[in-house]
Design a protein around this motif. Structure first.
Motif, PDB file in Angstrom:
ATOM      1  N   THR A   1      60.673 -11.941  17.240  1.00 43.99           N
ATOM      2  CA  THR A   1      61.873 -11.217  17.640  1.00 43.99           C
ATOM      3  C   THR A   1      61.928 -11.120  19.163  1.00 43.99           C
ATOM      4  O   THR A   1      60.947 -11.417  19.853  1.00 43.99           O
ATOM      5  N   ARG A   2      63.037 -10.680  19.665  1.00 43.05           N
ATOM      6  CA  ARG A   2      63.211 -10.527  21.122  1.00 43.05           C
ATOM      7  C   ARG A   2      62.210  -9.505  21.661  1.00 43.05           C
ATOM      8  O   ARG A   2      61.594  -9.727  22.706  1.00 43.05           O
ATOM      9  N   ASP A   3      62.021  -8.399  20.960  1.00 39.84           N
ATOM     10  CA  ASP A   3      61.099  -7.359  21.416  1.00 39.84           C
ATOM     11  C   ASP A   3      59.659  -7.868  21.484  1.00 39.84           C
ATOM     12  O   ASP A   3      58.930  -7.562  22.433  1.00 39.84           O
ATOM     13  N   ILE A   4      59.247  -8.615  20.478  1.00 42.99           N
ATOM     14  CA  ILE A   4      57.888  -9.161  20.493  1.00 42.99           C
ATOM     15  C   ILE A   4      57.752 -10.181  21.622  1.00 42.99           C
ATOM     16  O   ILE A   4      56.744 -10.216  22.326  1.00 42.99           O
TER      17      ILE A   4
ATOM     18  N   ILE B   1      59.354 -10.188  24.485  1.00 42.15           N
ATOM     19  CA  ILE B   1      59.277  -9.433  25.744  1.00 42.15           C
ATOM     20  C   ILE B   1      57.885  -8.826  25.915  1.00 42.15           C
ATOM     21  O   ILE B   1      57.309  -8.857  27.007  1.00 42.15           O
ATOM     22  N   ALA B   2      57.314  -8.286  24.843  1.00 43.73           N
ATOM     23  CA  ALA B   2      55.975  -7.691  24.915  1.00 43.73           C
ATOM     24  C   ALA B   2      54.922  -8.740  25.265  1.00 43.73           C
ATOM     25  O   ALA B   2      54.056  -8.505  26.113  1.00 43.73           O
TER      26      ALA B   2
END
Length: 139
Positions: A94-97, A99-100
């Protein structure tokens, strides 16, 4: 629960089995709610409580629990097949993963480059041009 004036049910059977094995006597008291049951244990009005009590963080702060006697097996259900929901790959990337992971790599690289910059005069390992030091500093 009570049937014909006697306490009965899975919890009662379990407690009877445990107390019989240990050679203890048990007397049952019925509580109106989980709150009153937990309060009775907490104040020492009773020695123990047995029921389908949820082991929550708040309850654990207040008292000790045995091993759970029942695992509810709560799971998340999605429709089978590809049309019902995202695949595992789509859920992991996902986008959040992203970015992390990118942030973690940037922190590692930046920290390594700072270490290379500060240690280059005292550590021969880092005494190389900046472009040659980037991978070893990251590693």
């Amino acid at each position: 629960m009570q049937r014909d004036g006697a306490h009965t049910g899975f919890s009662i059977d379990l407690m009877n089995s445990v107390t019989e094995e240990l050679g203890w006597q048990v007397t049952y008291q019925t509580a109106d709610s989980f709150g009153s049951m937990l309060e009775a244990v907490e104040t020492g009005a009773v020695d123990a409580a047995i029921a389908n009590i949820s082991v929550t963080a708040e309850h654990e702060r207040r008292m000790d629990f045995s091993q759970p006697m029942f695992d509810s097996g709560i799971q998340v259900l999605t429709p089978s097949g590809t049309e019902g929901g995202p695949s595992l790959i789509a859920a992991l990337f996902t986008r959040d993963i992203g970015i992390a992971v990118a942030s973690a790599l940037a922190l590692l690289f930046g920290g390594g480059m700072l270490m290379s910059l500060f240690e280059r005069k005292s550590q021969p390992y880092f005494d190389r041009p900046l472009k040659d030091a980037s991978f070893p500093a990251f590693w």
